[in-house]
Design an enzyme around this catalytic site. Sequence first.
Site, PDB file in Angstrom:
ATOM      1  N   ASP A  26       0.944  -1.613  -0.208  1.00 17.91           N
ATOM      2  CA  ASP A  26      -0.034   0.151  -0.216  1.00 17.91           C
ATOM      3  C   ASP A  26       0.519   1.413  -0.261  1.00 17.91           C
ATOM      4  OD1 ASP A  26       1.534   0.250   2.785  1.00 17.91           O
ATOM      5  OD2 ASP A  26      -1.143   0.160   3.457  1.00 17.91           O
TER       6      ASP A  26
ATOM      7  N   ASP B 251       8.325   4.758  20.679  1.00 12.64           N
ATOM      8  CA  ASP B 251       8.361   6.243  20.725  1.00 12.64           C
ATOM      9  C   ASP B 251       7.412   5.326  22.460  1.00 12.64           C
ATOM     10  OD1 ASP B 251       8.992   8.769  20.308  1.00 12.64           O
ATOM     11  OD2 ASP B 251       9.331   8.397  18.459  1.00 12.64           O
TER      12      ASP B 251
ATOM     13  N   ASP C 160       9.156  11.347  23.578  1.00 14.26           N
ATOM     14  CA  ASP C 160       9.610  12.045  23.241  1.00 14.26           C
ATOM     15  C   ASP C 160       9.401  13.607  23.145  1.00 14.26           C
ATOM     16  OD1 ASP C 160       8.532  12.865  20.089  1.00 14.26           O
ATOM     17  OD2 ASP C 160       6.618  13.785  21.035  1.00 14.26           O
TER      18      ASP C 160
ATOM     19  N   GLU D  29      13.928  12.514  24.829  1.00 12.79           N
ATOM     20  CA  GLU D  29      14.535  13.785  23.736  1.00 12.79           C
ATOM     21  C   GLU D  29      14.409  14.824  24.977  1.00 12.79           C
ATOM     22  OE1 GLU D  29      12.886  15.353  19.490  1.00 12.79           O
ATOM     23  OE2 GLU D  29      11.333  14.922  21.460  1.00 12.79           O
TER      24      GLU D  29
ATOM     25  N   HIS E  12      15.028  11.037  12.643  1.00  8.47           N
ATOM     26  CA  HIS E  12      13.643  11.477  11.579  1.00  8.47           C
ATOM     27  C   HIS E  12      13.352  12.884  11.617  1.00  8.47           C
ATOM     28  CE1 HIS E  12      11.953  11.043  15.796  1.00  8.47           C
ATOM     29  NE2 HIS E  12      11.044  11.739  14.662  1.00  8.47           N
ATOM     30  N   ASP E  13      14.068  13.684  12.978  1.00  8.96           N
ATOM     31  CA  ASP E  13      13.685  15.175  12.392  1.00  8.96           C
ATOM     32  C   ASP E  13      14.792  16.047  11.856  1.00  8.96           C
ATOM     33  OD1 ASP E  13      11.165  14.371  13.651  1.00  8.96           O
ATOM     34  OD2 ASP E  13      12.734  14.933  15.558  1.00  8.96           O
TER      35      ASP E  13
END
Length: 563
Positions: free
Chosen positions: A23, A96, A212, A267, A340-341
């Site tokens: 997908d 996470d 996070d 984080e 990923h940031d």
Amino acid sequence: MEWWKDAVVYQVYPKSFKDSSGDGIGDINGITEKLPYIRELGADVVWLSPIYDSPQDDNGYDIRDYYKLLKEAGTMEDFDRMLSRAHGLGLRIIMDLVVNHTSDEHVWFQESKKSKDNPYRDYYIWKEGKRQNTREGLDTSKEQAWGDEPNNWGSCYSGSAWEWDSTTKEYYLHLFSRKQPDLNWENVLVREEIYKMMRWWLDKGIDGFRMDVISLISKLPGYPDGEAGESGYTSFEVTANGPCVHEYLKEMNRKVLSLYDVMTVGECSGVTLEEAWKYAGAEEGELNMIFQFELMELDCENGIKWDLKPLDFIRMKKIFEKWQTGMYGKAWNSLFWNNHDQPRVVSRWGNDSGEYRELSAKMLASILYGMQGTPFIYQGEELGMTNPGLSIEECRDIETLRMYQERLEAGCSRAEIMRSVHAKCRDNARTPMQWDDSPNAGFSTGDPWMPVNPDYKTINAGAQLQDEDSVFHYYKKLIRLRKTYDVFRDGRFTMEYKEDPDIIWYTRTGEKESLRVICNFHELTRAIKLPDNEEWGELLICNYPEIRKETELRPYEARMYLV
Ligand code: GLC
């Protein structure tokens, strides 16, 4: 047991890792399929970015139900299978934990916004407008009026951090998007719900959490205005490290974490060393380690990520030294170039064009992997993946899209904005993982949700696994070295050549052995005197096929010696 001190963590961004269903969206079965690859690299722990049920306003960092998985990610049976397969391979899984905020579609918020006396009202942070009762002629049944917000706090995604709710005529706080309302940690019921949910996942057998924006959970009492930036709003740093954050984390540790053998990493942007000792200090009973972002701010003007500034290399060395020596014996470091940031490091601070891509990727790895701390590899970093140079139409990230709009409205030129997007946009890291040179880089047989970087024909895992000199094998070797010699874990750090404009040279001094790491950060040949006697030590690794001279370092050359 402090197993996490010897561990290497591999971060998976599930949406872009491996799609097994066709997908176009990565899923859990795709991760399961690739666990042996992660093991082959030598990592011990996998950190999964969120795979919970979510409307995906912020790619899963907006959670609708903590106990369910995103439909596109797979079923709970898929998850259980992945977990047991991982454990079978000797890999641990950390999840996470996103608990500064939920999605606005979470049932708690759906209830909370119904009325001021709803039992869930205090799960979130609701405030009256500043002027509602005083400013004549303000129609409070309509949209908020500018300047009416409870304070000048800004959202990380542009604009105010407050959203007007016309049903109950109050504002709610959202430090991120309006679809990510902040939870009210002062409410003990909220904390107990979170601890219950954490225990539920830990009882399932997961091995810890990456937390996070955990430094944001405690808000300043009285919600005072902060110093306003150009936009009229404050940066979100005013809201970090609030007065109760350590009390909350100690409570979380007592009630949850200490009951399990797990690993935690928080984080924490905007932390000082002193603050980091509190979060991650061995005796504090809070977290095992944190992510701090001082390096990541090096190429930002005034701390604003979109305002580009050339890298100050000497300053970079100072920051390394500060954290390596400042945390030594007090608290444990995390080591990372990517997540990923962040944009891809080889494009950011290495050289992603042609002949120097591999050399510079290996050099950057060498800098980090000689240091003390737990390394985090972000998917594709071990291949030297590069920034894709997306057009604005190809970007998906809410932060980028909102900034683009805001800056256009403020009169910035498109070209200028796109320079920032290309350098910093979070989507740089979120294009699909490059598995092989088949269509869509082997990521999916469907239409990928993000474009694949066109360089996948040359940069992909399949090719690198075959090639002993690849970036992949270099990472693998570095990881093996870290596990072979105690000095990597325990050695005391000394920065040498502090003012040298090209070379980073540091020593780690352990009980049995010492380590020397010497890297040329730039694309030039640098004369340097390297002694060649036996005391100098054994060459553990070098990113060039053979050592040529002891009087110079070639472009991006990296060496590690063991004495
Ligand atoms: C963290 C995440 C980021 C997310 C934000 C809001 O910084 O790493 O991806 O958008 O928190 O949850």
